[in-house]
Scaffold this active site. Structure first.
Site, PDB file in Angstrom:
ATOM      1  CD  GLN A 186      31.095 -14.017 -20.728  1.00 31.49           C
ATOM      2  OE1 GLN A 186      31.712 -13.941 -19.670  1.00 31.49           O
ATOM      3  NE2 GLN A 186      30.938 -12.975 -21.530  1.00 31.49           N
ATOM      4  CG  HIS A 215      32.881 -10.814 -16.769  1.00 28.81           C
ATOM      5  ND1 HIS A 215      33.207  -9.502 -16.507  1.00 28.81           N
ATOM      6  CD2 HIS A 215      32.555 -10.849 -18.083  1.00 28.81           C
ATOM      7  CE1 HIS A 215      33.079  -8.780 -17.609  1.00 28.81           C
ATOM      8  NE2 HIS A 215      32.681  -9.587 -18.582  1.00 28.81           N
ATOM      9  CD  GLU A 241      44.438  -3.703 -17.956  1.00 29.42           C
ATOM     10  OE1 GLU A 241      43.992  -2.566 -17.742  1.00 29.42           O
ATOM     11  OE2 GLU A 241      44.809  -4.468 -17.029  1.00 29.42           O
ATOM     12  CE1 TYR A 257      49.777  -6.349 -12.292  1.00 36.16           C
ATOM     13  CE2 TYR A 257      48.903  -7.406 -10.327  1.00 36.16           C
ATOM     14  CZ  TYR A 257      49.959  -7.136 -11.176  1.00 36.16           C
ATOM     15  OH  TYR A 257      51.209  -7.631 -10.897  1.00 36.16           O
ATOM     16  CE1 TYR A 268      31.756  -4.457 -23.685  1.00 35.57           C
ATOM     17  CE2 TYR A 268      30.827  -4.632 -21.481  1.00 35.57           C
ATOM     18  CZ  TYR A 268      31.731  -5.051 -22.445  1.00 35.57           C
ATOM     19  OH  TYR A 268      32.615  -6.066 -22.157  1.00 35.57           O
TER      20      TYR A 268
END
Length: 342
Positions: free
Chosen positions: A57, A121, A214, A224, A235
């Site tokens: 990513q 991430h 979210e 949060y 997963y």
């Protein structure tokens, strides 16, 4: 609405910004920034780009122009930066050369700490606040998810810095022992969209695990919840931690999705190009299902959600252009830059 393709000659594009004379500046995840002409001609990769850890990513990710770009030709971009210990998300500033062929004076003004060997991430959405500070949303690096709950690292955080990389004196954790002063909010997973509301408030969304994507309004100093609370699961199934969706002292999302839609890109529509009913709506992309989501808001909550342009592709970024129209980039090996025509 219909999607009008400007070009399909991009490789995994991640973000788009708007240059004068109707040109576009687009990042490609393999490590490039390109100028796209109004007729769709894709220019060569700009020189002056730093080394990028382009795997998984990671790569060249978000990009925004300075609010005074017409005067200073300054831009900001974030990318996965290799270094001792692995890699992490970095934020750099640079000037676009007069001929738009290179970046000049490229300087890294923030590095996520600690570096960690992972291809997952990175987060990486940038927003300039009305006061000229820069917000950047950072991922938890997947294997380091518990770091999102501690203040001695930048994993799973939103940070806020000045344009020279210094820390604003009114950041919420300045002067707190053991806390990194750049941190604005904590308890995030992997943000893929961020924007300012019409009132100038920082909004973001983040990927949940399996379920639990979210939307959050990230206020200074708030927690949060990730991974202590989540509307998702591991997963393959199974609860995360104690399987909680709420706990005292932890913020609830403004909106969440189960199952996940893998949201990416986000913007409030401030123009009336699509009619009065859509002005003020929130638009974001779905990577998983390949559509543009339109969210109607009422009293600060999501009242209705609409799926638009289904089948357009993996929508990675959504921006409003100077002409008031929406523009998308779709993330694939033959990625597209798309104009949304009413």
């Amino acid at each position: 609405m219909r999607a009008e393709t400007i070009t399909d000659k991009l490789e995994h594009p991640w973000a788009v910004a708007f240059l004068p004379q109707g040109r576009f500046l687009v990042t490609e995840r393999p490590g490039r920034i390109r100028v796209v002409e109004p007729n769709g001609l894709v220019g060569p990769a700009l020189t002056g780009v730093p080394e990028v850890a382009a795997r998984g990513q990671g790569g060249m990710l978000d990009l925004v122009l300075d609010s005074r770009f017409s005067e200073n030709r300054t831009l900001y971009f974030c990318f996965s930066e290799p270094g001792a210990g692995g890699n992490s998300t970095a934020l750099a500033s640079a000037r676009l050369s007069a001929d738009s062929r290179s970046l000049e004076g490229t300087r890294v003004i923030f590095r996520q700490q600690p570096k960690f060997s992972s291809s997952l991430h990175f987060g990486c959405r940038i927003v300039e606040g009305r006061d000229g500070t820069l917000f950047m949303a950072l991922g938890d690096r997947f294997q380091r998810r518990d770091d999102a709950q501690t203040l001695d690292n930048h994993h799973g955080k939103v940070i806020r810095i000045n344009k020279d990389g210094s820390v604003p004196r009114d950041n919420p954790f300045v002067g707190r022992a053991g806390a990194l002063p750049e941190i604005w909010s904590l308890g995030h997973r992997n943000a893929q969209g961020a924007t300012l509301s019409p009132e100038g408030v920082f909004w973001m969304h983040e990927h949940g695990p399996q379920g639990g994507d979210e939307i959050n309004v990230a206020h200074a100093g708030r927690n949060y919840g990730w991974p202590v609370i989540t509307y998702g699961e591991n997963y393959g199934g199974g609860k995360i931690g104690e399987g909680l969706t709420s706990r005292a002292g932890l913020e609830q999302p403004l909106h969440h999705w189960v199952p996940s839609i893998a949201p990416s890109g986000m913007v409030f529509l401030t123009s009336d190009r699509y009619g009065a009913a859509m002005k003020g709506n929130l638009f974001l992309g779905s990577l998983k299902f390949g559509y543009l989501a339109r969210l109607e808001l009422s009293d600060g909550k999501v009242a209705r959600e609409h799926k638009l342009l289904e089948g357009v592709g993996r929508v990675r970024d959504v921006r409003q252009g100077p002409d008031g129209l929406l523009y998308l980039v779709t993330d694939s090996s033959s990625g597209k830059l798309v104009r949304v025509v009413p």
